[in-house]
Design a protein around this motif. Structure first.
Motif, PDB file in Angstrom:
ATOM      1  N   GLY A 389       0.887  -1.163   0.062  1.00 22.98           N
ATOM      2  CA  GLY A 389      -0.016   0.054   0.114  1.00 22.98           C
ATOM      3  C   GLY A 389       0.846   1.368   0.047  1.00 22.98           C
ATOM      4  N   THR A 390       2.123   1.179  -0.030  1.00 19.45           N
ATOM      5  CA  THR A 390       2.969   2.430  -0.205  1.00 19.45           C
ATOM      6  C   THR A 390       3.410   2.671  -1.537  1.00 19.45           C
ATOM      7  OG1 THR A 390       4.116   1.505   1.831  1.00 19.45           O
ATOM      8  CG2 THR A 390       5.123   3.161   0.664  1.00 19.45           C
ATOM      9  N   ALA A 391       3.358   3.947  -1.789  1.00 14.16           N
ATOM     10  CA  ALA A 391       3.737   4.478  -3.097  1.00 14.16           C
ATOM     11  C   ALA A 391       4.785   5.435  -2.938  1.00 14.16           C
ATOM     12  CB  ALA A 391       2.653   5.476  -3.919  1.00 14.16           C
ATOM     13  N   PHE A 392       5.641   5.888  -3.956  1.00 12.77           N
ATOM     14  CA  PHE A 392       6.675   6.701  -3.835  1.00 12.77           C
ATOM     15  C   PHE A 392       6.719   7.916  -4.967  1.00 12.77           C
ATOM     16  CE2 PHE A 392       7.477   2.322  -2.665  1.00 12.77           C
ATOM     17  CZ  PHE A 392       7.918   2.531  -1.521  1.00 12.77           C
ATOM     18  N   LEU A 393       6.888   9.203  -4.427  1.00 13.67           N
ATOM     19  CA  LEU A 393       7.285  10.391  -5.340  1.00 13.67           C
ATOM     20  C   LEU A 393       8.368  10.895  -4.997  1.00 13.67           C
ATOM     21  CD1 LEU A 393       3.827  12.275  -5.269  1.00 13.67           C
ATOM     22  CD2 LEU A 393       4.475  10.601  -6.855  1.00 13.67           C
ATOM     23  N   GLY A 394       9.138  11.039  -5.984  1.00 19.42           N
ATOM     24  CA  GLY A 394      10.618  12.064  -5.877  1.00 19.42           C
ATOM     25  C   GLY A 394      11.262  11.919  -7.135  1.00 19.42           C
ATOM     26  N   GLU A 395      12.236  13.068  -7.441  1.00 22.41           N
ATOM     27  CA  GLU A 395      13.160  12.840  -8.038  1.00 22.41           C
ATOM     28  C   GLU A 395      14.429  12.839  -7.104  1.00 22.41           C
ATOM     29  OE1 GLU A 395      14.303  16.584 -10.871  1.00 22.41           O
ATOM     30  OE2 GLU A 395      12.144  16.482 -10.973  1.00 22.41           O
ATOM     31  N   VAL A 396      15.303  12.122  -7.796  1.00 24.11           N
ATOM     32  CA  VAL A 396      16.578  11.726  -7.253  1.00 24.11           C
ATOM     33  C   VAL A 396      17.661  12.502  -7.834  1.00 24.11           C
ATOM     34  CG1 VAL A 396      18.486   9.798  -6.775  1.00 24.11           C
ATOM     35  CG2 VAL A 396      15.831   9.201  -6.448  1.00 24.11           C
ATOM     36  N   ALA A 397      18.443  13.182  -6.801  1.00 27.01           N
ATOM     37  CA  ALA A 397      19.655  13.904  -7.146  1.00 27.01           C
ATOM     38  C   ALA A 397      20.767  13.343  -7.140  1.00 27.01           C
ATOM     39  CB  ALA A 397      19.561  15.252  -6.406  1.00 27.01           C
ATOM     40  N   LEU A 398      22.000  13.697  -7.599  1.00 30.38           N
ATOM     41  CA  LEU A 398      23.198  12.551  -7.750  1.00 30.38           C
ATOM     42  C   LEU A 398      23.563  12.526  -6.109  1.00 30.38           C
ATOM     43  CD1 LEU A 398      25.083  13.744 -10.725  1.00 30.38           C
ATOM     44  CD2 LEU A 398      23.915  11.730 -10.376  1.00 30.38           C
ATOM     45  N   SER A 399      23.556  13.660  -5.307  1.00 27.69           N
ATOM     46  CA  SER A 399      23.930  13.634  -4.019  1.00 27.69           C
ATOM     47  C   SER A 399      22.893  12.580  -3.072  1.00 27.69           C
ATOM     48  CB  SER A 399      23.408  15.094  -3.522  1.00 27.69           C
ATOM     49  OG  SER A 399      22.247  15.488  -3.517  1.00 27.69           O
ATOM     50  N   GLY A 400      21.744  12.082  -3.646  1.00 20.54           N
ATOM     51  CA  GLY A 400      20.879  11.160  -2.793  1.00 20.54           C
ATOM     52  C   GLY A 400      19.837  11.932  -2.378  1.00 20.54           C
ATOM     53  N   ALA A 401      19.744  13.218  -2.405  1.00 22.38           N
ATOM     54  CA  ALA A 401      18.551  14.077  -1.997  1.00 22.38           C
ATOM     55  C   ALA A 401      17.359  13.704  -2.947  1.00 22.38           C
ATOM     56  CB  ALA A 401      18.908  15.348  -1.699  1.00 22.38           C
ATOM     57  N   ILE A 402      16.049  13.602  -2.185  1.00 20.91           N
ATOM     58  CA  ILE A 402      14.911  13.487  -2.815  1.00 20.91           C
ATOM     59  C   ILE A 402      14.534  15.042  -3.071  1.00 20.91           C
ATOM     60  CG2 ILE A 402      12.755  12.497  -2.626  1.00 20.91           C
ATOM     61  CD1 ILE A 402      15.271  10.421  -2.851  1.00 20.91           C
ATOM     62  N   ARG A 403      14.267  15.361  -4.408  1.00 25.08           N
ATOM     63  CA  ARG A 403      13.732  16.439  -4.790  1.00 25.08           C
ATOM     64  C   ARG A 403      12.460  16.560  -4.977  1.00 25.08           C
ATOM     65  NH1 ARG A 403      18.717  18.141  -8.637  1.00 25.08           N
ATOM     66  NH2 ARG A 403      17.601  16.909  -9.698  1.00 25.08           N
ATOM     67  N   PRO A 404      11.797  17.747  -4.732  1.00 28.45           N
ATOM     68  CA  PRO A 404      10.133  17.926  -5.075  1.00 28.45           C
ATOM     69  C   PRO A 404       9.795  17.377  -6.419  1.00 28.45           C
ATOM     70  CG  PRO A 404      11.214  20.073  -4.166  1.00 28.45           C
ATOM     71  CD  PRO A 404      12.398  19.026  -4.273  1.00 28.45           C
ATOM     72  N   VAL A 405       8.546  17.012  -6.529  1.00 28.13           N
ATOM     73  CA  VAL A 405       8.118  16.943  -8.046  1.00 28.13           C
ATOM     74  C   VAL A 405       6.906  17.824  -8.161  1.00 28.13           C
ATOM     75  CG1 VAL A 405       8.364  14.486  -7.714  1.00 28.13           C
ATOM     76  CG2 VAL A 405       6.418  15.297  -7.124  1.00 28.13           C
ATOM     77  N   GLN A 406       6.691  18.084  -9.560  1.00 28.79           N
ATOM     78  CA  GLN A 406       5.644  18.973  -9.940  1.00 28.79           C
ATOM     79  C   GLN A 406       4.119  18.621  -9.801  1.00 28.79           C
ATOM     80  OE1 GLN A 406       6.374  19.727 -14.137  1.00 28.79           O
ATOM     81  NE2 GLN A 406       8.391  21.039 -13.550  1.00 28.79           N
ATOM     82  N   GLN A 407       3.172  19.133  -9.232  1.00 24.28           N
ATOM     83  CA  GLN A 407       1.996  18.934  -9.256  1.00 24.28           C
ATOM     84  C   GLN A 407       1.802  17.479  -8.373  1.00 24.28           C
ATOM     85  OE1 GLN A 407      -0.439  18.632 -12.777  1.00 24.28           O
ATOM     86  NE2 GLN A 407       1.373  19.524 -14.008  1.00 24.28           N
ATOM     87  N   ALA A 408       2.346  17.701  -7.255  1.00 23.06           N
ATOM     88  CA  ALA A 408       2.333  16.590  -6.140  1.00 23.06           C
ATOM     89  C   ALA A 408       0.842  16.361  -5.502  1.00 23.06           C
ATOM     90  CB  ALA A 408       3.325  16.740  -4.967  1.00 23.06           C
TER      91      ALA A 408
END
Ligand code: TYD
Ligand code: MG
Length: 453
Positions: A389-408
């Motif tokens: 039941g878990t879903a995932f949203l996020g852009e991945v940066a080379l640093s390993g940071a999870i960046r925001p997505v558009q229209q979340a």
């Protein structure tokens, strides 16, 4: 109307000469060559001279009608969506895809619907005989009054026939099967395609007939054919599909009359292509197995959010260079995410063969799906499923940071609608009713949250 032609003469004695090797042949003076406009003898170069050209008609921008023009609905909801609301009269549309994916089927269905709405449609069947088209039509339950078949491969003759029949829309199936007379080049070759495309643009604009071309793109990705026409036509729609499976995705990669990246989702059935009303559930149809290596996300395709599943598999490799196979996403993206996962997420795929795929044959372009791909890979490498039941949203940066997505919020709403109670999201994501969010800042946090409540 003065027609002028460009001439050359000697500025010293006025002697006229075309080949003037530095020295006048008459008075023997050096370097006296000059160019002049010869208005007495209109010649074949007359159109080149500025003074000779006919002035084009001009239109003041504020006097151009400020409305998109009446569109013709094709009465096929997903096709209309990709077209931006229907066919615009005088527009030229290219529908490309691999052989056998369903181009001719969609064209015949669209022709039948248009005819049922009282339009006259001509169908140039350069590839098949009228009998073959009739057989397909009866399979699709189309009896076809209002559809005029033009079994012709000479483009000009076919266009003349369509114009004479007074059609509202013309379908050419396929552009590779028609030829332009007088060009001594390979049938379906680049010169033929460009010339045919150029003629069709002029013809469609001139007659105000909406024209659809189909074009084959080969499996090996040899795209020299239809791609040559992309800059000429008003809209380019490409079919995508999984190797197996009945889902067909029609994507607008260019559209002068609508949004690009809009996708239409169809299912190929025994009675032709059917528009899929709820694409997310079609994409998740083979998901929800809670297997290791699966992760769900929501992407934005054109104007709507779609829930999809990313599936990954990792097995010990017997090769010095383990395999990386990606279907539905770029192999370079897979390499990049594997590298970030190894370095920043603590899950290296060192000597494992890795396969990653996207459900339903959709091609992932949305970077907002990065986190789902990475989590699917981590889950495959660990051979451990994520919390159901878990879903995932996020852009991945080379640093390993999870960046925001558009229209979340729209993505989260779609996931909630599809029955997902929990989503792991980038930190600044606002809460959305109906789904619990777990904000994370780094890939390590995201992976930890993926495997435990
Ligand atoms: P087609 O439209 O001929 O493909 P294209 O023009 O892109 O080359 O589609 C052919 C495939 O679709 C063929 O494999 C049979 C299948 N099909 C169906 O499954 N149902 C149908 O009703 C029709 C007409 C075709
Ligand atoms: Mg075909």
């Amino acid at each position: 109307m003065v027609k002028a032609r460009r001439g050359y003469r000697c500025s010293a004695c006025g002697h006229e000469a075309a080949a003037f090797a530095g020295r006048c042949l008459n008075c023997q003076a050096w370097n006296t060559l000059e160019q002049y406009q010869d208005t007495t003898r209109p010649g074949p170069t007359a159109r080149v001279g500025r003074e000779g050209a006919l002035p084009a008609t001009t239109v003041r921008l504020d006097q151009v009608p400020n409305e998109p023009g009446r569109r013709m609905s094709t009465d096929i909801p997903e096709f209309d969506r990709v077209l931006g609301g229907g066919l615009v009269p005088g527009s030229l549309i290219l529908v490309g895809g691999e052989p056998g994916i369903g181009k001719s089927t969609l064209m015949l269905q669209a022709a039948a619907r248009l005819a049922a709405l009282g339009r006259t449609v001509a169908y140039v069947c350069g590839e098949e005989s009228p009998r073959q088209v009739r057989l397909r039509a009866s399979r699709l339950g189309i009896d076809g009054p209002g559809i005029i078949l033009i079994p012709e491969t000479n483009l000009d003759s076919a266009l003349a026939a369509a114009e004479a029949a007074g059609v509202d829309a013309l379908i050419i199936d396929s552009i590779q099967s028609v030829y332009v007379e007088g060009l001594e080049t390979r049938f379906g070759g680049p010169a033929q395609l460009s010339e045919a495309g150029a003629r069709l643009v002029g013809w469609a604009k001139g007659t105000d007939i909406a024209t659809i071309l189909t074009g084959h793109v080969t499996k090996a990705g040899e795209v020299a054919g239809p791609r040559l026409l992309e800059h000429l036509v008003d809209a380019v729609l490409y079919f995508e599909s999984a190797e197996s499976g009945a889902l067909r995705i029609l994507r607008a990669v260019k559209n002068r009359f609508g949004a690009t990246d809009e996708v239409g989702v169809f299912e190929m059935t025994g009675e032709g292509l059917k528009s899929v009303d709820n694409p997310s559930s079609a994409f998740l149809a083979d998901a929800g197995t809670h297997a290791a290596g699966c992760a769900v996300t929501a992407i934005i395709e054109g104007s709507r959010p779609l829930a999809i599943e990313v599936q990954a598999l990792a097995v010990p490799s017997s090769l010095a260079n383990p395999r990386r196979i990606a279907s539905g996403l770029e192999t370079s993206r897979l390499h990049l995410l594997l590298a970030v996962l190894a370095r920043r997420g603590g899950h290296g795929a060192g000597n494992l063969d890795v396969v990653a795929a996207v459900s339903g044959g959709l091609r992932l372009r949305d970077p907002g799906a990065d986190l789902a791909v990475t989590v699917a890979l981590a889950s495959a490498i660990e051979d451990r499923p994520v919390v159901p039941g878990t879903a995932f949203l996020g852009e991945v940066a080379l640093s390993g940071a999870i960046r925001p997505v558009q229209q979340a919020p729209r993505r989260l709403a779609e996931l909630a609608r599809m029955g997902f109670p929990r989503a792991i999201v980038p930190r600044s994501t606002p809460p959305t009713p109906g789904i619990a969010i777990v904000p994370v800042a780094t890939m390590r946090e995201a992976i930890a949250a993926a495997f435990s409540e």
